[in-house]
Each structure stands twice: as structure tokens, then as C-alpha cells.
Design a protein around this motif. Sequence first.
Motif, PDB file in Angstrom:
ATOM      1  N   LEU A  28     108.257  33.571 -44.638  1.00 36.89           N
ATOM      2  CA  LEU A  28     109.114  34.334 -45.450  1.00 36.89           C
ATOM      3  C   LEU A  28     110.067  33.349 -45.916  1.00 36.89           C
ATOM      4  CD1 LEU A  28     109.683  37.344 -46.045  1.00 36.89           C
ATOM      5  CD2 LEU A  28     111.604  37.496 -44.361  1.00 36.89           C
ATOM      6  N   ALA A  29     110.243  33.184 -47.209  1.00 36.21           N
ATOM      7  CA  ALA A  29     111.062  32.311 -47.675  1.00 36.21           C
ATOM      8  C   ALA A  29     111.292  30.964 -47.195  1.00 36.21           C
ATOM      9  CB  ALA A  29     112.596  33.023 -48.013  1.00 36.21           C
ATOM     10  N   GLY A  30     110.161  30.152 -46.777  1.00 37.38           N
ATOM     11  CA  GLY A  30     110.257  28.849 -46.228  1.00 37.38           C
ATOM     12  C   GLY A  30     110.409  29.007 -44.633  1.00 37.38           C
ATOM     13  N   LYS A  31     110.781  30.067 -43.922  1.00 33.05           N
ATOM     14  CA  LYS A  31     110.717  30.081 -42.655  1.00 33.05           C
ATOM     15  C   LYS A  31     109.947  31.274 -41.925  1.00 33.05           C
ATOM     16  CE  LYS A  31     115.362  28.909 -42.467  1.00 33.05           C
ATOM     17  NZ  LYS A  31     116.806  29.043 -41.752  1.00 33.05           N
ATOM     18  N   MET A  32     109.692  31.257 -40.676  1.00 36.84           N
ATOM     19  CA  MET A  32     109.189  32.371 -40.174  1.00 36.84           C
ATOM     20  C   MET A  32     109.992  33.635 -40.098  1.00 36.84           C
ATOM     21  SD  MET A  32     106.862  31.199 -36.711  1.00 36.84           S
ATOM     22  CE  MET A  32     105.286  30.255 -37.121  1.00 36.84           C
ATOM     23  N   LEU A  33     109.576  34.889 -40.179  1.00 37.03           N
ATOM     24  CA  LEU A  33     110.378  35.817 -40.169  1.00 37.03           C
ATOM     25  C   LEU A  33     111.377  36.035 -39.114  1.00 37.03           C
ATOM     26  CD1 LEU A  33     109.153  39.443 -41.193  1.00 37.03           C
ATOM     27  CD2 LEU A  33     110.965  39.198 -39.730  1.00 37.03           C
ATOM     28  N   ILE A  34     111.000  35.821 -37.940  1.00 38.14           N
ATOM     29  CA  ILE A  34     111.724  35.841 -36.772  1.00 38.14           C
ATOM     30  C   ILE A  34     112.975  34.849 -36.724  1.00 38.14           C
ATOM     31  CG2 ILE A  34     110.358  34.415 -35.358  1.00 38.14           C
ATOM     32  CD1 ILE A  34     111.150  36.465 -32.956  1.00 38.14           C
ATOM     33  N   GLN A  35     112.892  33.762 -37.526  1.00 37.52           N
ATOM     34  CA  GLN A  35     113.761  32.642 -37.382  1.00 37.52           C
ATOM     35  C   GLN A  35     114.875  33.013 -38.365  1.00 37.52           C
ATOM     36  OE1 GLN A  35     110.549  29.607 -38.882  1.00 37.52           O
ATOM     37  NE2 GLN A  35     111.919  28.325 -37.622  1.00 37.52           N
ATOM     38  N   HIS A  36     114.669  33.867 -39.437  1.00 35.48           N
ATOM     39  CA  HIS A  36     115.465  34.384 -40.273  1.00 35.48           C
ATOM     40  C   HIS A  36     116.474  35.414 -39.378  1.00 35.48           C
ATOM     41  CE1 HIS A  36     114.459  32.808 -44.336  1.00 35.48           C
ATOM     42  NE2 HIS A  36     113.304  33.124 -44.028  1.00 35.48           N
ATOM     43  N   THR A  37     115.934  36.348 -38.886  1.00 33.83           N
ATOM     44  CA  THR A  37     116.401  37.218 -38.041  1.00 33.83           C
ATOM     45  C   THR A  37     117.445  36.856 -36.947  1.00 33.83           C
ATOM     46  OG1 THR A  37     114.567  38.789 -38.559  1.00 33.83           O
ATOM     47  CG2 THR A  37     116.166  39.151 -36.585  1.00 33.83           C
ATOM     48  N   VAL A  38     116.811  35.809 -36.064  1.00 31.25           N
ATOM     49  CA  VAL A  38     118.029  35.371 -35.007  1.00 31.25           C
ATOM     50  C   VAL A  38     118.567  34.243 -35.718  1.00 31.25           C
ATOM     51  CG1 VAL A  38     117.439  33.830 -33.171  1.00 31.25           C
ATOM     52  CG2 VAL A  38     115.777  35.379 -33.330  1.00 31.25           C
ATOM     53  N   ILE A  47     128.628  37.233 -31.782  1.00 33.15           N
ATOM     54  CA  ILE A  47     127.398  37.109 -31.066  1.00 33.15           C
ATOM     55  C   ILE A  47     127.246  35.727 -30.231  1.00 33.15           C
ATOM     56  CG2 ILE A  47     124.923  37.333 -30.891  1.00 33.15           C
ATOM     57  CD1 ILE A  47     125.214  39.228 -33.371  1.00 33.15           C
ATOM     58  N   ASN A  48     127.457  35.595 -28.641  1.00 27.95           N
ATOM     59  CA  ASN A  48     127.261  34.305 -28.469  1.00 27.95           C
ATOM     60  C   ASN A  48     125.961  34.054 -27.859  1.00 27.95           C
ATOM     61  OD1 ASN A  48     127.252  35.811 -25.948  1.00 27.95           O
ATOM     62  ND2 ASN A  48     129.341  35.415 -25.255  1.00 27.95           N
ATOM     63  N   THR A  49     125.099  35.142 -27.378  1.00 26.22           N
ATOM     64  CA  THR A  49     123.770  34.796 -26.897  1.00 26.22           C
ATOM     65  C   THR A  49     122.504  35.687 -27.740  1.00 26.22           C
ATOM     66  OG1 THR A  49     124.576  34.250 -24.790  1.00 26.22           O
ATOM     67  CG2 THR A  49     122.091  34.576 -24.790  1.00 26.22           C
ATOM     68  N   VAL A  50     121.355  35.293 -27.923  1.00 24.03           N
ATOM     69  CA  VAL A  50     120.297  36.123 -28.560  1.00 24.03           C
ATOM     70  C   VAL A  50     119.392  35.690 -27.303  1.00 24.03           C
ATOM     71  CG1 VAL A  50     118.505  36.475 -30.242  1.00 24.03           C
ATOM     72  CG2 VAL A  50     121.041  35.754 -30.784  1.00 24.03           C
ATOM     73  N   ILE A  51     118.703  36.873 -26.991  1.00 26.18           N
ATOM     74  CA  ILE A  51     117.597  36.833 -26.025  1.00 26.18           C
ATOM     75  C   ILE A  51     116.559  37.480 -26.707  1.00 26.18           C
ATOM     76  CG2 ILE A  51     116.779  37.848 -23.751  1.00 26.18           C
ATOM     77  CD1 ILE A  51     120.225  38.250 -23.570  1.00 26.18           C
ATOM     78  N   LEU A  66     113.133  27.931 -31.787  1.00 23.72           N
ATOM     79  CA  LEU A  66     114.335  28.795 -31.422  1.00 23.72           C
ATOM     80  C   LEU A  66     114.520  28.745 -29.991  1.00 23.72           C
ATOM     81  CD1 LEU A  66     113.613  32.281 -33.411  1.00 23.72           C
ATOM     82  CD2 LEU A  66     115.193  30.479 -33.916  1.00 23.72           C
ATOM     83  N   SER A  67     113.611  28.297 -29.274  1.00 25.67           N
ATOM     84  CA  SER A  67     114.043  28.002 -27.870  1.00 25.67           C
ATOM     85  C   SER A  67     114.958  26.930 -27.433  1.00 25.67           C
ATOM     86  CB  SER A  67     112.825  27.893 -27.032  1.00 25.67           C
ATOM     87  OG  SER A  67     111.800  26.820 -27.583  1.00 25.67           O
ATOM     88  N   GLU A  68     114.950  26.011 -28.444  1.00 25.34           N
ATOM     89  CA  GLU A  68     115.713  24.633 -28.633  1.00 25.34           C
ATOM     90  C   GLU A  68     117.236  25.039 -28.762  1.00 25.34           C
ATOM     91  OE1 GLU A  68     113.939  21.954 -31.080  1.00 25.34           O
ATOM     92  OE2 GLU A  68     112.061  22.155 -30.006  1.00 25.34           O
ATOM     93  N   VAL A  74     114.830  33.235 -23.732  1.00 26.50           N
ATOM     94  CA  VAL A  74     113.478  33.772 -24.200  1.00 26.50           C
ATOM     95  C   VAL A  74     112.936  34.423 -22.955  1.00 26.50           C
ATOM     96  CG1 VAL A  74     111.165  33.269 -24.750  1.00 26.50           C
ATOM     97  CG2 VAL A  74     112.966  31.743 -25.654  1.00 26.50           C
ATOM     98  N   VAL A  75     112.530  35.785 -22.621  1.00 24.51           N
ATOM     99  CA  VAL A  75     112.040  36.319 -21.587  1.00 24.51           C
ATOM    100  C   VAL A  75     110.501  36.812 -21.982  1.00 24.51           C
ATOM    101  CG1 VAL A  75     114.305  36.955 -20.961  1.00 24.51           C
ATOM    102  CG2 VAL A  75     112.943  38.630 -22.260  1.00 24.51           C
ATOM    103  N   LEU A  76     109.847  37.142 -20.969  1.00 23.13           N
ATOM    104  CA  LEU A  76     108.578  37.839 -21.317  1.00 23.13           C
ATOM    105  C   LEU A  76     108.678  39.385 -21.381  1.00 23.13           C
ATOM    106  CD1 LEU A  76     105.579  37.068 -21.167  1.00 23.13           C
ATOM    107  CD2 LEU A  76     105.708  37.694 -18.734  1.00 23.13           C
ATOM    108  N   GLY A  77     108.176  39.572 -22.627  1.00 28.13           N
ATOM    109  CA  GLY A  77     108.289  41.004 -22.863  1.00 28.13           C
ATOM    110  C   GLY A  77     107.229  42.023 -22.257  1.00 28.13           C
ATOM    111  N   GLY A  78     107.268  43.426 -22.525  1.00 23.36           N
ATOM    112  CA  GLY A  78     106.189  44.259 -21.955  1.00 23.36           C
ATOM    113  C   GLY A  78     105.411  44.905 -23.241  1.00 23.36           C
ATOM    114  N   ALA A  79     104.441  45.708 -22.531  1.00 21.49           N
ATOM    115  CA  ALA A  79     103.548  46.268 -23.517  1.00 21.49           C
ATOM    116  C   ALA A  79     104.337  47.266 -24.588  1.00 21.49           C
ATOM    117  CB  ALA A  79     102.547  47.125 -22.730  1.00 21.49           C
ATOM    118  N   THR A  80     105.296  47.765 -24.245  1.00 24.16           N
ATOM    119  CA  THR A  80     106.173  48.693 -25.055  1.00 24.16           C
ATOM    120  C   THR A  80     107.686  48.143 -25.346  1.00 24.16           C
ATOM    121  OG1 THR A  80     107.386  50.023 -23.361  1.00 24.16           O
ATOM    122  CG2 THR A  80     105.260  50.571 -23.994  1.00 24.16           C
TER     123      THR A  80
END
Length: 225
Positions: A28-38, A47-51, A66-68, A74-80
Motif C-alpha cells: 500500500l503506497a510503497g509499504k505493507m499496510l501494517i507498516q503504515h498503521t503501526v 503512544i509509547n509502545t505498540v504491541i 517493525l520488530s526492530e 511482538v506477541v503470539l496471537g490467537g485464533a480469534t
Amino acid sequence: MPGISAVVPAAGVGSRMQTDCPKQYLSLAGKMLIQHTVERLLSHPAINTVIIAIGAKDTYFAQTGLSEHPNVRVVLGGATRATSVQAGLEAVTTQWVMVHDAARPCITHSDIDALITHAQSHDDGALLAAPVRDTMKRANAQGRVAYTVDRQALWHALTPQMFLTQTLKQALIQADDTVTDEASAVEAIGGQPVLVPASASNIKVTHPEDKWLAEFYLSQQEGKS
């Protein structure tokens, strides 16, 4: 700890986008969508931390870099969604937390400012939302109109949604895993979150055509907060 944490559930597959990769990793506009969001969240001074909660078999996230970032966890999410948000909350150390969809890259600083102001004035928190403007129909089992729903006082629930961390934790512990937003969980324990009108640009990239609209809004917002 002062400041606000933001949890971004990103373990979903986004099947409605009809693509090979989850929608949060679309270009999306030269980056991954999640990169723009984060990056938009991280650029807000409150906002001092994004998890970020990702899936166990996610093979795309490492490509984002982003993890850098020192303020990303970064945490492990679930099925929902609910289980992913719960996993994110375990890493939160701030009194207040907001939850934001990975697929809403056009969130503005002014909307975040309004959300924070309203949430911190009410113990039940707040959420960005948009009043329903179209005529609403309730369908029957055959796909025909059963009746017209009165749209007066109806709102579309958006994100971010912001709550006291302990309140949201308790609400999600008691909630059904099928809840589709955090406000619903808080409502289920008796809370009445405040509705905060959001900008029209705060769209969710859900269908293929949404991608082009998001790119338009991002181009219009370039250089602005």
C-alpha cells in the motif's frame, strides 16, 4: 508507567480481500499496510509502545522490520480477535491501552487526540465511531427485507478503542471469544463507553477496492498528522 500502549491484533487471514497473503501485508503506497498503521501510531507523542499480536504461522511479519523498532513488542496471537488482544494486553505496562485494527492505516493524530481526551474523562473508556447515514434493512432467512431498522442513534464502531488496561483485561476474561470489538466486552460487564466521532478517512481495508481508497487518503495526509 506513563503514556499509552496500543495493541494491534494482526493474526487474522483477511479472506475477504481475495489475496494470497493476509490483508495486513498487502502493498500500500510503497509499504505493507501494517507498516503504515503501526508507524502512524508510533508517531503520536502519547503512544509509547505498540504491541503487535501475530499468528503462529506468520511468514510475512519479519519482512516489515517493525520488530526492530525499540517501541514495538511482538506477541503470539490467537485464533480469534479476543484471544489476540488478550495476548497483547499481557505485555501492556501502562494504565491506559488502545486497540487498533491493523487494517486501518489512515488513522489521524487528531482522531487519536479526541479519543484520548474522551477516554480519560470516563472510566468506561471510549471508541471512535461514525453515525449511520444510510437506511438500514433487516433481512429474513430468505434474503428479503424483513423490516427497516430505525437508524436514529445507530453508529458504526471503529478503532482505535481505548480503555483502562485492567478494565479491558477483566472484560475480555468474561467475554465470549466471538466478540468483534473491545467495546462489546466492556459493555457486557456493564460499561458504557463514549462514542467519539471519527474522520471519514479512518477506513478499514477489507475488500479489494478499499485498497485504492486508502492509498488516496494516505496521499492526502502525507506530511500531515
